[in-house]
Scaffold this motif. Structure first.
Motif, PDB file in Angstrom:
ATOM      1  N   ASP A 373      15.227  20.656  -6.287  1.00  0.00           N
ATOM      2  CA  ASP A 373      15.902  21.885  -6.711  1.00  0.00           C
ATOM      3  C   ASP A 373      17.405  21.833  -6.456  1.00  0.00           C
ATOM      4  O   ASP A 373      18.125  22.770  -6.787  1.00  0.00           O
ATOM      5  N   GLY A 374      17.872  20.739  -5.831  1.00  0.00           N
ATOM      6  CA  GLY A 374      19.306  20.577  -5.630  1.00  0.00           C
ATOM      7  C   GLY A 374      19.756  20.473  -4.189  1.00  0.00           C
ATOM      8  O   GLY A 374      20.919  20.166  -3.919  1.00  0.00           O
ATOM      9  N   PHE A 375      18.864  20.742  -3.234  1.00  0.00           N
ATOM     10  CA  PHE A 375      19.237  20.604  -1.827  1.00  0.00           C
ATOM     11  C   PHE A 375      19.362  19.121  -1.475  1.00  0.00           C
ATOM     12  O   PHE A 375      18.737  18.254  -2.105  1.00  0.00           O
ATOM     13  N   GLU A 376      20.150  18.848  -0.465  1.00  0.00           N
ATOM     14  CA  GLU A 376      20.373  17.468  -0.025  1.00  0.00           C
ATOM     15  C   GLU A 376      20.539  17.479   1.482  1.00  0.00           C
ATOM     16  O   GLU A 376      21.600  17.833   1.990  1.00  0.00           O
ATOM     17  N   PHE A 377      19.500  17.105   2.203  1.00  0.00           N
ATOM     18  CA  PHE A 377      19.495  17.287   3.651  1.00  0.00           C
ATOM     19  C   PHE A 377      20.069  16.104   4.416  1.00  0.00           C
ATOM     20  O   PHE A 377      20.156  16.152   5.639  1.00  0.00           O
ATOM     21  N   ASP A 378      20.478  15.037   3.686  1.00  0.00           N
ATOM     22  CA  ASP A 378      21.125  13.909   4.363  1.00  0.00           C
ATOM     23  C   ASP A 378      22.309  14.387   5.193  1.00  0.00           C
ATOM     24  O   ASP A 378      22.557  13.909   6.298  1.00  0.00           O
ATOM     25  N   ALA A 379      23.077  15.329   4.610  1.00  0.00           N
ATOM     26  CA  ALA A 379      24.316  15.781   5.245  1.00  0.00           C
ATOM     27  C   ALA A 379      24.213  17.207   5.762  1.00  0.00           C
ATOM     28  O   ALA A 379      25.229  17.870   5.970  1.00  0.00           O
ATOM     29  N   ALA A 380      23.001  17.698   5.977  1.00  0.00           N
ATOM     30  CA  ALA A 380      22.835  19.093   6.410  1.00  0.00           C
ATOM     31  C   ALA A 380      21.687  19.212   7.400  1.00  0.00           C
ATOM     32  O   ALA A 380      20.686  19.895   7.158  1.00  0.00           O
ATOM     33  N   GLU A 381      21.841  18.553   8.538  1.00  0.00           N
ATOM     34  CA  GLU A 381      20.753  18.532   9.510  1.00  0.00           C
ATOM     35  C   GLU A 381      20.556  19.888  10.182  1.00  0.00           C
ATOM     36  O   GLU A 381      19.482  20.172  10.689  1.00  0.00           O
ATOM     37  N   GLY A 382      21.595  20.737  10.189  1.00  0.00           N
ATOM     38  CA  GLY A 382      21.434  22.083  10.732  1.00  0.00           C
ATOM     39  C   GLY A 382      20.416  22.870   9.918  1.00  0.00           C
ATOM     40  O   GLY A 382      19.473  23.462  10.458  1.00  0.00           O
ATOM     41  N   SER A 383      20.577  22.864   8.594  1.00  0.00           N
ATOM     42  CA  SER A 383      19.624  23.562   7.724  1.00  0.00           C
ATOM     43  C   SER A 383      18.256  22.905   7.784  1.00  0.00           C
ATOM     44  O   SER A 383      17.229  23.595   7.717  1.00  0.00           O
ATOM     45  N   LEU A 384      18.223  21.581   7.903  1.00  0.00           N
ATOM     46  CA  LEU A 384      16.939  20.880   7.987  1.00  0.00           C
ATOM     47  C   LEU A 384      16.139  21.348   9.194  1.00  0.00           C
ATOM     48  O   LEU A 384      14.928  21.599   9.092  1.00  0.00           O
ATOM     49  N   LYS A 385      16.794  21.481  10.335  1.00  0.00           N
ATOM     50  CA  LYS A 385      16.101  21.934  11.544  1.00  0.00           C
ATOM     51  C   LYS A 385      15.522  23.332  11.345  1.00  0.00           C
ATOM     52  O   LYS A 385      14.361  23.603  11.711  1.00  0.00           O
ATOM     53  N   LEU A 386      16.294  24.222  10.736  1.00  0.00           N
ATOM     54  CA  LEU A 386      15.816  25.589  10.515  1.00  0.00           C
ATOM     55  C   LEU A 386      14.620  25.605   9.565  1.00  0.00           C
ATOM     56  O   LEU A 386      13.649  26.343   9.783  1.00  0.00           O
ATOM     57  N   ILE A 387      14.661  24.782   8.527  1.00  0.00           N
ATOM     58  CA  ILE A 387      13.545  24.729   7.572  1.00  0.00           C
ATOM     59  C   ILE A 387      12.287  24.195   8.242  1.00  0.00           C
ATOM     60  O   ILE A 387      11.182  24.721   8.048  1.00  0.00           O
ATOM     61  N   MET A 388      12.432  23.150   9.044  1.00  0.00           N
ATOM     62  CA  MET A 388      11.266  22.586   9.729  1.00  0.00           C
ATOM     63  C   MET A 388      10.681  23.596  10.707  1.00  0.00           C
ATOM     64  O   MET A 388       9.454  23.686  10.866  1.00  0.00           O
ATOM     65  N   GLU A 389      11.530  24.384  11.355  1.00  0.00           N
ATOM     66  CA  GLU A 389      11.036  25.432  12.249  1.00  0.00           C
ATOM     67  C   GLU A 389      10.284  26.516  11.474  1.00  0.00           C
ATOM     68  O   GLU A 389       9.236  27.009  11.911  1.00  0.00           O
ATOM     69  N   LYS A 390      10.820  26.868  10.303  1.00  0.00           N
ATOM     70  CA  LYS A 390      10.159  27.891   9.490  1.00  0.00           C
ATOM     71  C   LYS A 390       8.796  27.396   8.998  1.00  0.00           C
ATOM     72  O   LYS A 390       7.816  28.158   8.994  1.00  0.00           O
ATOM     73  N   LEU A 391       8.720  26.139   8.581  1.00  0.00           N
ATOM     74  CA  LEU A 391       7.469  25.591   8.049  1.00  0.00           C
ATOM     75  C   LEU A 391       6.402  25.428   9.124  1.00  0.00           C
ATOM     76  O   LEU A 391       5.212  25.339   8.812  1.00  0.00           O
ATOM     77  N   THR A 392       6.819  25.373  10.386  1.00  0.00           N
ATOM     78  CA  THR A 392       5.864  25.223  11.496  1.00  0.00           C
ATOM     79  C   THR A 392       5.762  26.498  12.333  1.00  0.00           C
ATOM     80  O   THR A 392       5.250  26.472  13.453  1.00  0.00           O
ATOM     81  N   ASN A 393       6.258  27.609  11.778  1.00  0.00           N
ATOM     82  CA  ASN A 393       6.182  28.923  12.448  1.00  0.00           C
ATOM     83  C   ASN A 393       6.833  28.927  13.823  1.00  0.00           C
ATOM     84  O   ASN A 393       6.355  29.592  14.751  1.00  0.00           O
ATOM     85  N   GLN A 394       7.921  28.191  13.962  1.00  0.00           N
ATOM     86  CA  GLN A 394       8.641  28.151  15.234  1.00  0.00           C
ATOM     87  C   GLN A 394      10.030  28.787  15.129  1.00  0.00           C
ATOM     88  O   GLN A 394      10.813  28.718  16.069  1.00  0.00           O
ATOM     89  N   PHE A 395      10.313  29.384  13.989  1.00  0.00           N
ATOM     90  CA  PHE A 395      11.637  29.959  13.766  1.00  0.00           C
ATOM     91  C   PHE A 395      11.659  31.441  14.122  1.00  0.00           C
ATOM     92  O   PHE A 395      10.825  32.222  13.661  1.00  0.00           O
ATOM     93  N   THR A 396      12.592  31.807  14.972  1.00  0.00           N
ATOM     94  CA  THR A 396      12.822  33.220  15.307  1.00  0.00           C
ATOM     95  C   THR A 396      14.247  33.566  14.908  1.00  0.00           C
ATOM     96  O   THR A 396      15.201  33.062  15.507  1.00  0.00           O
TER      97      THR A 396
END
Length: 534
Positions: A373-396
């Protein structure tokens, strides 16, 4: 271990690179960092050519160096003049530098066609200038400019110029590939020939100075050392005229770790990345991610097969351990990722993805859909961490957006200005604030900070350092999706976040909001209890 002397010319030859400039004060800071790193010689500039170089040497007189000797650079006396009459020679002496490096012409093309000089006078200039400088109690290094081209054209005369320098009294001959056109095989044979020519003078030191016009500067420098050279000249990050000089950030670890040469101790070698970044920032030039040893991508792994292997044994895809040069191993998550990438990245980011494969499969699948869809996480590890937390129900979430409005106004009397109003929820509390900015993103940033500062004062430590917008598919014209990358930093961290949308403001908000969420997630002092922040 054979001793190799490192001669840095970032402050002179490096400044001849396009868009590279250091003020005298910048040069002082860089010189101190080079000295701390264990560099043996620091060339400060040509005092006879510009006031900036002269100012540096004035400042350097009051500096104390632990490891390095400061060198002034210049030319021999001019044709038909004595050394006493030559302003350049006098400026070298007046610089106060304990080392003076002068360059002379080795190529008859330069002597006769460019300088319109005679070969005999050229030899006299070299010999007399060195002898005169030595009488003033200075160490003199001789740079044989265009030596390899000169040798290939007329070997006998090229060697005569070296003889003139030795007759003048120098103990160091530096062979220069000034045009950067020589090949490693030529460097090796010619360097060996030059050293053999002076076999009756075992106290002579031979050096190498190369340029990167054929992408051979590092290879040629290393080859010269293999052939017997014991001084290497170069610049940090390879800055220099045209395609640059030999890059010391590559040469140093090759010599120390691959060739077992004594040039820099292990402690200083671990600071090499920081030295590279410091000089890059001082020059205001973005670091090159693909730069060997010290680049951000030097130890980055993206392919799933590679990641699976390094999890078992890093040697499978890494020629050295990254910590030897102060770097780190990075695993990149993208549409080319496999489960191994996710496992490694989750562990690195401190995310528990469980022992079964369900979470790993979900994360891989979601990442691939987002990148499609156009995202590119190679250069955006901050957003990657938040997405992984959301997908594993660990994001508050530390805050949630209710709404925002941005107004951009322009009239003929003044330039555009922006005003943003934002409504966010933090726990059970609602905050509504507004702020102005130089642009819509600046206004949103200011409004969000204003809303959050009283609750999370630590965000005052964070500021934006880079903002990039990329059109994903230009065929769609102004309807195209855009990708916004924001790089932020606080006192201890640098982190990047991303947003994608057909609306540039929406994409910017996504990246901006993620940067705040990520910054707040770094602070373990936040206490969320009963849906209310305390």
């Amino acid at each position: 271990m054979e001793k190799i002397f490192l001669y840095d010319t970032t402050l002179r030859d490096g400044m001849q690179g396009e868009n590279i400039f250091f003020s005298p004060e910048d040069k002082v800071k860089i010189a101190k960092r080079l000295d701390d790193a264990g560099i043996h010689y620091i060339e400060g500039g040509w005092p006879g050519s510009n006031p900036g170089a002269q100012h540096f040497f004035e400042l350097a007189k009051d500096m104390e160096f632990k490891n390095a000797k400061v060198a002034a650079f210049g030319s021999p006396r001019r044709p038909g003049k004595t050394c006493e009459q030559d302003a350049n020679i006098q400026a070298l002496i007046e610089s106060g530098a304990p080392v003076i490096t002068i360059f002379g012409k080795s190529w008859d093309l330069h002597v006769e066609s460019i300088m319109q000089n005679t070969k005999e006078e050229n030899l006299a200039m070299i010999k007399e200038s060195i002898k005169y400088l030595l009488k003033h109690d200075r160490e003199v290094i001789y740079d044989a400019e265009h030596f390899f081209d000169g040798y290939k054209a007329k070997p006998d005369y090229a060697l005569k110029t070296l003889e003139a320098a030795v007759e003048g009294g120098t103990k160091c001959l530096v062979l220069c590939d000034t045009n950067g056109g020589s090949m490693p095989c030529e460097i090796e044979s010619i360097t060996k020939t030059a050293i053999e020519h002076f076999k009756e003078k075992p106290d002579l030191i031979f050096g190498i100075h190369t340029h990167d016009d054929c992408a051979m500067a590092v290879a040629n420098s290393v080859t010269a050392v293999h052939a017997g050279a014991t001084m290497v000249q170069g610049t940090i990050n390879g800055y220099g005229e045209r395609c640059g000089n030999a890059d010391l950030t590559a040469i140093i670890p090759i010599l120390a770790l691959k060739m077992n040469r004594d040039c820099m101790n292990q402690e200083n070698l671990k600071r090499l990345l920081n030295l590279s970044r410091f000089i890059s920032e001082t020059a205001n030039v973005p670091p090159v991610n693909s730069r060997p040893f010290v680049g951000k991508s030097a130890f980055a792994h993206k392919g799933g097969v590679h990641v699976s292997a390094i999890m078992k044994n890093p040697r499978a895809y890494e020629h050295i351990s990254p910590d030897l040069v102060g770097n780190i191993r990075r695993v990149i998550v993208s549409e080319q990722s496999g489960k191994s990438n996710i496992e490694y990245k989750a562990k690195e980011l401190g995310i528990d993805i469980g022992k079964n494969g369900a979470n790993r499969h979900q994360i891989v699948s979601s990442i691939k859909e987002l990148e499609d869809d156009g995202f590119e996480f190679d250069a955006a590890e901050g957003s990657l961490k938040l997405i992984m937390e959301k997908l594993t129900n660990q994001f508050t979430p530390h805050f949630e957006l209710e709404s925002f409005r941005v107004v951009v106004e322009k009239d003929k009397e003044r330039p555009c200005y922006s005003h943003a109003m934002i409504k966010i929820r933090v726990g059970n509390e609602t905050e509504i604030t507004s702020a102005e900015g130089d642009g819509p993103v600046s206004a949103l940033d200011n409004a969000l900070r204003k809303a959050l500062t009283s609750i999370y004062p630590q965000i005052n430590d964070m500021h934006l350092v880079d903002f990039k917008v990329r059109v994903i598919d230009g065929m769609d014209g102004t309807d195209a999706k855009v990708r916004v990358l924001i790089e932020s930093r606080d006192k201890n961290n640098i982190f990047s976040t991303i947003g994608v949308s057909e609306d540039i403001i929406e994409a910017s908000w996504q990246a901006l909001a993620d940067s705040f969420q990520y910054k707040l997630s770094l602070d373990n002092k936040d206490i969320i209890h009963n849906n209310k922040v305390k």
